[in-house]
Design a protein around this motif. Structure first.
Motif, PDB file in Angstrom:
ATOM      1  N   THR A 111       0.841  -1.194   0.000  1.00 31.21           N
ATOM      2  CA  THR A 111       0.000   0.000   0.000  1.00 31.21           C
ATOM      3  C   THR A 111       0.881   1.250   0.000  1.00 31.21           C
ATOM      4  O   THR A 111       1.805   1.376   0.800  1.00 31.21           O
ATOM      5  CB  THR A 111      -0.913  -0.003   1.231  1.00 31.21           C
ATOM      6  OG1 THR A 111      -1.719  -1.184   1.204  1.00 31.21           O
ATOM      7  CG2 THR A 111      -1.804   1.218   1.251  1.00 31.21           C
ATOM      8  N   GLY A 112       0.583   2.159  -0.924  1.00 30.32           N
ATOM      9  CA  GLY A 112       1.386   3.363  -1.074  1.00 30.32           C
ATOM     10  C   GLY A 112       2.413   3.273  -2.187  1.00 30.32           C
ATOM     11  O   GLY A 112       3.032   4.284  -2.554  1.00 30.32           O
ATOM     12  N   GLU A 156      -2.956   5.297  -3.196  1.00 30.16           N
ATOM     13  CA  GLU A 156      -2.444   4.153  -2.448  1.00 30.16           C
ATOM     14  C   GLU A 156      -1.928   3.047  -3.345  1.00 30.16           C
ATOM     15  O   GLU A 156      -1.199   2.175  -2.893  1.00 30.16           O
ATOM     16  CB  GLU A 156      -3.524   3.627  -1.507  1.00 30.16           C
ATOM     17  CG  GLU A 156      -3.918   4.645  -0.451  1.00 30.16           C
ATOM     18  CD  GLU A 156      -4.939   4.123   0.545  1.00 30.16           C
ATOM     19  OE1 GLU A 156      -5.173   2.902   0.576  1.00 30.16           O
ATOM     20  OE2 GLU A 156      -5.510   4.940   1.286  1.00 30.16           O
ATOM     21  N   THR A 157      -2.317   3.053  -4.617  1.00 30.21           N
ATOM     22  CA  THR A 157      -1.781   2.102  -5.583  1.00 30.21           C
ATOM     23  C   THR A 157      -2.025   2.634  -6.979  1.00 30.21           C
ATOM     24  O   THR A 157      -2.957   3.410  -7.212  1.00 30.21           O
ATOM     25  CB  THR A 157      -2.429   0.709  -5.438  1.00 30.21           C
ATOM     26  OG1 THR A 157      -1.755  -0.202  -6.328  1.00 30.21           O
ATOM     27  CG2 THR A 157      -3.896   0.735  -5.811  1.00 30.21           C
TER      28      THR A 157
END
Length: 283
Positions: A111-112, A156-157
């Motif tokens: 995530t990120g 986040e993606t």
């Protein structure tokens, strides 16, 4: 009437065996039917301890995973892929051991983690994702647990933002052991219509997380709740609606979820207000 639940991330991170009796007792006393249990690291939660707290409270369990930095199934070193697969298998084993129907989360990349892709690169990455996720799905099938893949917002993606991308990327893996987990927060950012996205997920819908458009309690926000509930009815989803929000008091989780301010006077208020609103919609 759908079960209504809440994720323990509303109060704490990471969740461990030691915290279970007090926190699950609080969740049950508030009137929730279900609880989402995040397994952030293998060993944080053990089957005997979780089962004891579930037996004491009568809560229906749901398991979610966390794709921390270094957990990747795509565009990553073989060792990172292998350790990510092992982690996801541990999540499945916990779910099977406590009677949870599914393990849900953004099981593709940390995530990120974001990067640009051409259409050709995206297609290749989706193929790699399917190859590396397949052993986990097989493990889940053998355990009688479903994998629910969660699309995340663009911040986040960069891999799976929409229901359509998830359906395309998963391809032939979709079936009895693999489907989609939808979160109204991400739907509100990435989909033109959250209700239409639910309809596109259709029979593949495994689990639903809910919160306000600001990541706080559902209710009195911009979300089209009647439309979403009607779409869930239309696709025949009878599973739980679980509030997923986060505390700003934990540095790691606040940074990961970009929670920079309190979203309610107290975390108990966030949970209680969200539960009251959801009850008003579903009864």
């Amino acid at each position: 009437m759908r079960p209504l639940g809440v994720n323990t991330w509303v109060w704490t991170s990471p969740l461990t065996d030691r915290q279970l009796p007090e926190l699950l007792g609080r969740v049950a006393e508030m009137g929730f039917d279900a609880v989402e249990l995040p397994l952030e690291s293998a060993g944080d939660l053990t089957v005997p301890a979780v089962r004891a707290s579930l037996d004491a409270t009568g809560l229906q369990p749901h398991v979610v995973g966390a794709m921390a930095p270094g957990r990747d199934l795509v565009v990553a070193a073989p060792g990172a892929v292998a350790t990510t697969q092992d982690y996801l298998r541990r999540c499945v084993d916990l779910a099977a051991g406590i009677g949870a129907p599914a393990v849900c989360g953004p099981f593709y990349a940390a995530t990120g983690r974001v990067w640009r892709m051409t259409s050709t690169e995206r297609e290749a990455t989706y193929q790699e994702w399917r190859e590396h996720l397949a052993p986990v799905v097989e493990h889940a099938a053998q355990a009688g647990v479903r994998i629910g893949i969660e699309p995340l917002n663009r911040y986040e993606t960069s891999l799976v933002n929409t229901v359509e991308q998830a359906l395309t990327g998963l391809g032939g893996l979709l079936g009895p052991a693999c489907g989609l987990a939808l979160d109204t927060y991400h739907l509100g950012i990435e989909e033109r219509s959250s209700a239409d996205a639910v309809l596109r997920a259709g029979e593949h819908l495994v689990h639903v997380q809910v919160c306000g458009n600001d990541r706080g309690a559902p209710g009195d926000d911009q979300t089209d709740w009647p439309g979403i509930l009607a779409a869930l009815d239309e696709v025949g989803y009878t599973g739980a609606l679980c509030i997923e929000s986060f505390t700003a008091e934990n540095a790691a989780i606040a940074t990961a979820a970009s929670i920079w301010r309190p979203l309610a006077p107290t975390q108990d208020d966030l949970a209680a207000d969200g539960l009251a609103f959801l009850r008003s919609l579903t009864t």
